[in-house]
Write an enzyme that holds these catalytic residues in place. Structure first.
Site, PDB file in Angstrom:
ATOM      1  N   ASN A   6      -2.480   3.001  -5.883  1.00  0.00           N
ATOM      2  CA  ASN A   6      -3.529   2.112  -6.382  1.00  0.00           C
ATOM      3  C   ASN A   6      -4.354   1.653  -5.181  1.00  0.00           C
ATOM      4  OD1 ASN A   6      -5.150   0.213  -7.560  1.00  0.00           O
ATOM      5  ND2 ASN A   6      -3.514  -1.290  -7.940  1.00  0.00           N
ATOM      6  N   TRP A   7      -5.517   2.280  -5.008  1.00  0.00           N
ATOM      7  CA  TRP A   7      -6.353   1.970  -3.838  1.00  0.00           C
ATOM      8  C   TRP A   7      -7.082   0.638  -3.982  1.00  0.00           C
ATOM      9  CZ3 TRP A   7      -9.263   7.233  -2.580  1.00  0.00           C
ATOM     10  CH2 TRP A   7      -8.329   8.154  -2.083  1.00  0.00           C
ATOM     11  N   LYS A   8      -7.047   0.057  -5.170  1.00  0.00           N
ATOM     12  CA  LYS A   8      -7.773  -1.187  -5.431  1.00  0.00           C
ATOM     13  C   LYS A   8      -9.242  -1.010  -5.020  1.00  0.00           C
ATOM     14  CE  LYS A   8      -3.448  -3.576  -4.889  1.00  0.00           C
ATOM     15  NZ  LYS A   8      -2.736  -4.805  -4.659  1.00  0.00           N
ATOM     16  N   SER A  62       5.076  -4.248  -2.632  1.00  0.00           N
ATOM     17  CA  SER A  62       5.481  -4.018  -1.241  1.00  0.00           C
ATOM     18  C   SER A  62       6.422  -2.821  -1.083  1.00  0.00           C
ATOM     19  CB  SER A  62       6.113  -5.279  -0.648  1.00  0.00           C
ATOM     20  OG  SER A  62       5.166  -6.327  -0.631  1.00  0.00           O
ATOM     21  N   GLU A 121       5.880  -5.093 -11.854  1.00  0.00           N
ATOM     22  CA  GLU A 121       5.354  -5.565 -10.569  1.00  0.00           C
ATOM     23  C   GLU A 121       5.461  -7.086 -10.488  1.00  0.00           C
ATOM     24  OE1 GLU A 121       2.477  -2.675  -8.646  1.00  0.00           O
ATOM     25  OE2 GLU A 121       1.275  -3.847 -10.016  1.00  0.00           O
ATOM     26  N   HIS A 180      -3.168  -4.724 -14.690  1.00  0.00           N
ATOM     27  CA  HIS A 180      -2.720  -5.088 -13.333  1.00  0.00           C
ATOM     28  C   HIS A 180      -2.846  -6.609 -13.144  1.00  0.00           C
ATOM     29  CE1 HIS A 180      -2.528  -5.400  -8.983  1.00  0.00           C
ATOM     30  NE2 HIS A 180      -1.891  -4.235  -9.021  1.00  0.00           N
ATOM     31  N   GLY A 184       0.392  -0.098  -3.555  1.00  0.00           N
ATOM     32  CA  GLY A 184      -0.917  -0.622  -3.180  1.00  0.00           C
ATOM     33  C   GLY A 184      -1.197  -0.357  -1.713  1.00  0.00           C
TER      34      GLY A 184
END
Ligand code: PEP
Length: 257
Positions: free
Chosen positions: A11-13, A216, A168, A98, A237
């Site tokens: 997930n590159w955000k 993390s 998450e 998310h 992430g």
């Protein structure tokens, strides 16, 4: 996906800030991902890079996902992107719910509508759930149950094969404190709990595509989370923005029996 194949999702955000950098990062991941037989890699870039990356490479060992999708397919919805548009662009996966979107105001009802629309359009959904905090009484369990039950309301049992639940815990996302990711024991407990909630809701024999962990996750804890946490994969992430780190995660996952 075979039973033991792990799914690792980047997930590159809202990163990186140019197509050139996005392509470089993607190519750095693609070389490793395409060699690994036991891992399905999914890269979820910002919307603006989807087309470019889909045309760059689309094969069975790497796929492209979006970070969100609206609940309608077309119409007067300024700024939105629809599940049908994503599907027609060659996108295969979509992250829904998310915690960073929930923080902007998305609730379980909206997430449910988005999930239903995405499934209907033929996308695979990565449905995110996670508590903000935990307590001794286990309030996190009732919180997760509510998120799951409300987000999956009206979904047919047969559609679960196209839905991954990504657990998450919000406090563990990009956690800079000493504790970093959640312990693999606690992850294991939660993966069992999530499967129980889904079995209670959908009946024995329900087949969720997978229960993943995010928060993390990195090269150093991947093995522990996947082996001892009993997770079917990871949503990553921060560590997905560094091709070297992300490739180490992929290689570690590939070597899990
Ligand atoms: C996330 O936001 O989905 C996530 C897992 O982030 P990180 O890996 O940085 O904790």
């Amino acid at each position: 996906m075979s039973k033991n194949k792990k799914i690792i999702i980047a997930n590159w955000k809202m990163n990186p800030v140019s197509t050139k950098e996005a392509k470089k990062l993607f190519l750095g991941i693609k070389i490793t991902a395409s060699k690994l037989k036991n891992v399905q890699t999914v890269v979820c870039p910002p919307f603006v890079y989807l087309n470019e990356l889909v045309s760059e490479y689309k094969g069975h060992r790497i796929a492209i996902g979006a970070q969100d999708s609206f609940s309608e397919n077309a119409g007067s919805f300024t700024g939105m992107v629809s599940p049908k548009m994503l599907k027609n662009s060659g996108v295969e996966y979509v992250i829904i719910g998310h915690s960073e979107r929930r923080a902007l105001g998305e609730d379980n009802k909206m997430i449910n509508e988005k999930t239903k629309a995405s499934i209907k359009s033929g996308l695979k959904v990565i449905l995110c759930v996670g508590e903000r905090s935990r307590d001794e009484q286990g309030k996190q369990f009732s919180f997760i149950k509510k998120e799951l039950v409300e987000s999956l309301d009206g979904i047919a049992k047969g559609s679960l094969k196209n839905i991954f639940v990504a657990y998450e815990p919000i406090w563990a996302i990009s956690n800079n404190s000493k504790n970093k990711a959640m312990s693999s024991n606690d992850i294991h407990e939660m993966t069992i709990f999530i499967k129980k909630v889904l079995t209670d809701k959908f009946g024995v024999g329900m087949k969720i595509a997978g229960v993943l962990y995010g928060g993390s996750a990195g090269p150093l804890n991947t093995k522990d989370i996947l082996e001892n946490g009993n997770a079917d994969g990871l949503l990553v992430g921060r560590s997905s923005l560094d091709a070297k780190k992300f490739n180490r995660i992929l290689e570690t996952a590939n070597n899990i029996e």
